[in-house]
Scaffold this motif. Structure first.
Motif, PDB file in Angstrom:
ATOM      1  N   SER A 129       0.879 -30.842  16.012  1.00 26.91           N
ATOM      2  CA  SER A 129       1.907 -31.507  16.801  1.00 26.91           C
ATOM      3  C   SER A 129       1.678 -31.187  18.268  1.00 26.91           C
ATOM      4  O   SER A 129       1.116 -30.140  18.610  1.00 26.91           O
ATOM      5  CB  SER A 129       3.307 -31.049  16.381  1.00 26.91           C
ATOM      6  OG  SER A 129       3.454 -29.647  16.570  1.00 26.91           O
ATOM      7  N   TYR A 134       2.657 -40.386   6.647  1.00 29.48           N
ATOM      8  CA  TYR A 134       3.525 -39.247   6.954  1.00 29.48           C
ATOM      9  C   TYR A 134       4.836 -39.368   6.175  1.00 29.48           C
ATOM     10  O   TYR A 134       5.413 -40.463   6.071  1.00 29.48           O
ATOM     11  CB  TYR A 134       3.834 -39.195   8.447  1.00 29.48           C
ATOM     12  CG  TYR A 134       2.691 -38.668   9.285  1.00 29.48           C
ATOM     13  CD1 TYR A 134       2.587 -37.309   9.586  1.00 29.48           C
ATOM     14  CD2 TYR A 134       1.714 -39.528   9.777  1.00 29.48           C
ATOM     15  CE1 TYR A 134       1.547 -36.822  10.359  1.00 29.48           C
ATOM     16  CE2 TYR A 134       0.665 -39.054  10.552  1.00 29.48           C
ATOM     17  CZ  TYR A 134       0.589 -37.700  10.837  1.00 29.48           C
ATOM     18  OH  TYR A 134      -0.453 -37.215  11.603  1.00 29.48           O
ATOM     19  N   LEU A 166       8.703 -37.111   5.429  1.00 32.75           N
ATOM     20  CA  LEU A 166       9.589 -36.130   6.066  1.00 32.75           C
ATOM     21  C   LEU A 166      10.686 -35.710   5.100  1.00 32.75           C
ATOM     22  O   LEU A 166      11.193 -36.518   4.315  1.00 32.75           O
ATOM     23  CB  LEU A 166      10.214 -36.764   7.319  1.00 32.75           C
ATOM     24  CG  LEU A 166      11.172 -35.905   8.148  1.00 32.75           C
ATOM     25  CD1 LEU A 166      10.413 -34.802   8.877  1.00 32.75           C
ATOM     26  CD2 LEU A 166      11.925 -36.785   9.151  1.00 32.75           C
ATOM     27  N   MET A 209       7.724 -41.864   6.426  1.00 39.28           N
ATOM     28  CA  MET A 209       7.976 -42.228   7.818  1.00 39.28           C
ATOM     29  C   MET A 209       7.016 -43.307   8.305  1.00 39.28           C
ATOM     30  O   MET A 209       7.289 -43.993   9.292  1.00 39.28           O
ATOM     31  CB  MET A 209       7.846 -40.993   8.718  1.00 39.28           C
ATOM     32  CG  MET A 209       8.897 -39.932   8.477  1.00 39.28           C
ATOM     33  SD  MET A 209      10.560 -40.466   8.999  1.00 39.28           S
ATOM     34  CE  MET A 209      11.321 -40.808   7.399  1.00 39.28           C
ATOM     35  N   TRP A 265       1.374 -40.083  14.391  1.00 39.47           N
ATOM     36  CA  TRP A 265       2.757 -40.511  14.183  1.00 39.47           C
ATOM     37  C   TRP A 265       3.648 -39.845  15.218  1.00 39.47           C
ATOM     38  O   TRP A 265       3.595 -38.626  15.404  1.00 39.47           O
ATOM     39  CB  TRP A 265       3.238 -40.144  12.780  1.00 39.47           C
ATOM     40  CG  TRP A 265       4.721 -40.308  12.588  1.00 39.47           C
ATOM     41  CD1 TRP A 265       5.461 -41.420  12.819  1.00 39.47           C
ATOM     42  CD2 TRP A 265       5.648 -39.295  12.141  1.00 39.47           C
ATOM     43  NE1 TRP A 265       6.794 -41.187  12.533  1.00 39.47           N
ATOM     44  CE2 TRP A 265       6.937 -39.886  12.111  1.00 39.47           C
ATOM     45  CE3 TRP A 265       5.501 -37.961  11.756  1.00 39.47           C
ATOM     46  CZ2 TRP A 265       8.066 -39.181  11.727  1.00 39.47           C
ATOM     47  CZ3 TRP A 265       6.642 -37.267  11.362  1.00 39.47           C
ATOM     48  CH2 TRP A 265       7.913 -37.870  11.348  1.00 39.47           C
ATOM     49  N   TRP A 273       7.308 -38.791  16.107  1.00 38.75           N
ATOM     50  CA  TRP A 273       8.594 -38.517  15.474  1.00 38.75           C
ATOM     51  C   TRP A 273       9.684 -38.562  16.537  1.00 38.75           C
ATOM     52  O   TRP A 273       9.795 -37.670  17.368  1.00 38.75           O
ATOM     53  CB  TRP A 273       8.525 -37.143  14.801  1.00 38.75           C
ATOM     54  CG  TRP A 273       9.768 -36.718  14.065  1.00 38.75           C
ATOM     55  CD1 TRP A 273      10.755 -37.510  13.586  1.00 38.75           C
ATOM     56  CD2 TRP A 273      10.127 -35.370  13.723  1.00 38.75           C
ATOM     57  NE1 TRP A 273      11.718 -36.759  12.964  1.00 38.75           N
ATOM     58  CE2 TRP A 273      11.355 -35.431  13.021  1.00 38.75           C
ATOM     59  CE3 TRP A 273       9.526 -34.133  13.934  1.00 38.75           C
ATOM     60  CZ2 TRP A 273      12.005 -34.296  12.548  1.00 38.75           C
ATOM     61  CZ3 TRP A 273      10.166 -32.995  13.460  1.00 38.75           C
ATOM     62  CH2 TRP A 273      11.391 -33.080  12.773  1.00 38.75           C
ATOM     63  N   THR A 294      13.257 -37.947  17.404  1.00 34.97           N
ATOM     64  CA  THR A 294      14.310 -37.124  16.787  1.00 34.97           C
ATOM     65  C   THR A 294      15.706 -37.367  17.356  1.00 34.97           C
ATOM     66  O   THR A 294      16.656 -36.686  16.975  1.00 34.97           O
ATOM     67  CB  THR A 294      13.961 -35.632  16.950  1.00 34.97           C
ATOM     68  OG1 THR A 294      14.035 -35.281  18.346  1.00 34.97           O
ATOM     69  CG2 THR A 294      12.563 -35.338  16.430  1.00 34.97           C
ATOM     70  N   ILE A 302       7.347 -31.482   7.408  1.00 38.19           N
ATOM     71  CA  ILE A 302       6.549 -32.678   7.701  1.00 38.19           C
ATOM     72  C   ILE A 302       5.269 -32.576   6.882  1.00 38.19           C
ATOM     73  O   ILE A 302       4.607 -31.533   6.879  1.00 38.19           O
ATOM     74  CB  ILE A 302       6.222 -32.799   9.201  1.00 38.19           C
ATOM     75  CG1 ILE A 302       7.507 -33.011  10.012  1.00 38.19           C
ATOM     76  CG2 ILE A 302       5.270 -33.976   9.452  1.00 38.19           C
ATOM     77  CD1 ILE A 302       8.148 -31.738  10.469  1.00 38.19           C
TER      78      ILE A 302
END
Length: 280
Positions: free
Chosen positions: A181, A211, A213, A225, A234, A236, A238, A248
């Motif tokens: 990430s 992906y 979650l 996702m 990807w 994310w 939030t 994840i």
């Protein structure tokens, strides 16, 4: 009398009369824009060429045919042939697009514009599922370079390959080498965290990523996702989620082993979202 000036007026009158006659005799009306362009000193095109372009009819896409009827086993080539018609017999250009599992179910061009009305689709396990092939045409007189004058589509199903069906075809599974990430845990709720996964395949097969979650925003259930895609990235978002502890996971497959509901390899990592204003 100024004969030069009179000749100029006569010439202008004749040109205007010619244009008016063409407007009334043409099956396709010439617009004001066409006339302005025809008289513009910036254009190097003759008036006759501009008028001809304005009267030109767009081509028509009539059909798109595969050399083999589907469904077809993955790994078999399919030759697509397009049929188009142009009333003025203008030279036509063709481009083929694909929308299916290999493209992440989005439209993607398979070739550049060409005079060739055929395209060979080299299918693989990554194409297993429903596909839509689209043939686009243009004659260069209507649509801009990034557009097309007409198109025609056809659906096609690629069925499971020999490897998935359990034959003796030798194929190795891909390996998920990394999952990272761009921001470290924890982060405040509302942050955008971009995940990047990378994989290798011994047979150089195309690898698909997905992906999933699990956490407070999914009621502690695993929820996809993304769809299966060749893109291992990807983002994310939030902002609409809930604070808490998440898991994840990224799945990969090459189409020769696991089906669409499973994976050949996977990695999982936890991530914490904090409520804004709470001291970490």
């Amino acid at each position: 009398m100024n004969y030069s000036k009179e000749r100029t007026h006569c010439r202008a009158f004749l040109i205007s009369a010619l244009l008016i006659a063409l407007i009334f005799s043409s099956a396709q009306a010439i617009t004001t824009k066409d006339l302005i362009f025809a008289k513009s000193p910036q254009t190097t095109q003759p008036i006759s060429t501009v008028v001809a372009d304005a009267m030109n009819q767009a081509p028509v896409a009539k059909g798109l045919t595969p050399d083999q009827e589907g469904p077809l086993t993955a790994g078999s080539p399919v030759v697509w042939t397009g049929d188009a018609f142009d009333s003025e017999e203008d030279e036509l250009y063709y481009q083929f697009w694909l929308n299916g599992p290999m493209t992440g179910n989005t439209w993607m061009p398979m070739n550049t514009w060409s005079k060739n009305n055929t395209w060979t689709w080299e299918t693989s396990a990554i194409d297993i599922g429903n596909n839509v092939i689209d043939m686009r045409i243009r004659d260069g007189r209507h649509a801009p370079p990034w557009g097309h004058d007409a198109h025609v589509s056809a659906e096609y199903i690629i069925s499971e390959s020999a490897g998935i069906a359990g034959s003796s075809k030798s194929n190795s599974k891909p390996t998920l080498t990394s999952m990272k990430s761009d921001k470290q845990t924890p982060q405040d709720k509302g942050a955008t965290i971009t995940w990047t996964a990378k994989a290798t395949d011994p047979d150089m097969d195309t690898v698909l990523y997905r992906y999933v979650l699990k956490g407070p925003s999914t009621d502690e259930q695993w929820v996809p996702m993304t769809d299966w895609s060749t893109n291992g990235v990807w983002s994310w978002e939030t902002s609409t989620g809930k604070a808490g502890i998440y898991m994840i996971e990224v799945w990969i497959r090459d189409g020769y082993h696991a089906d669409v509901d499973n994976w050949d390899d996977s990695k999982r990592t936890p991530f914490v979202l904090m409520q804004k204003g709470i001291i970490k």
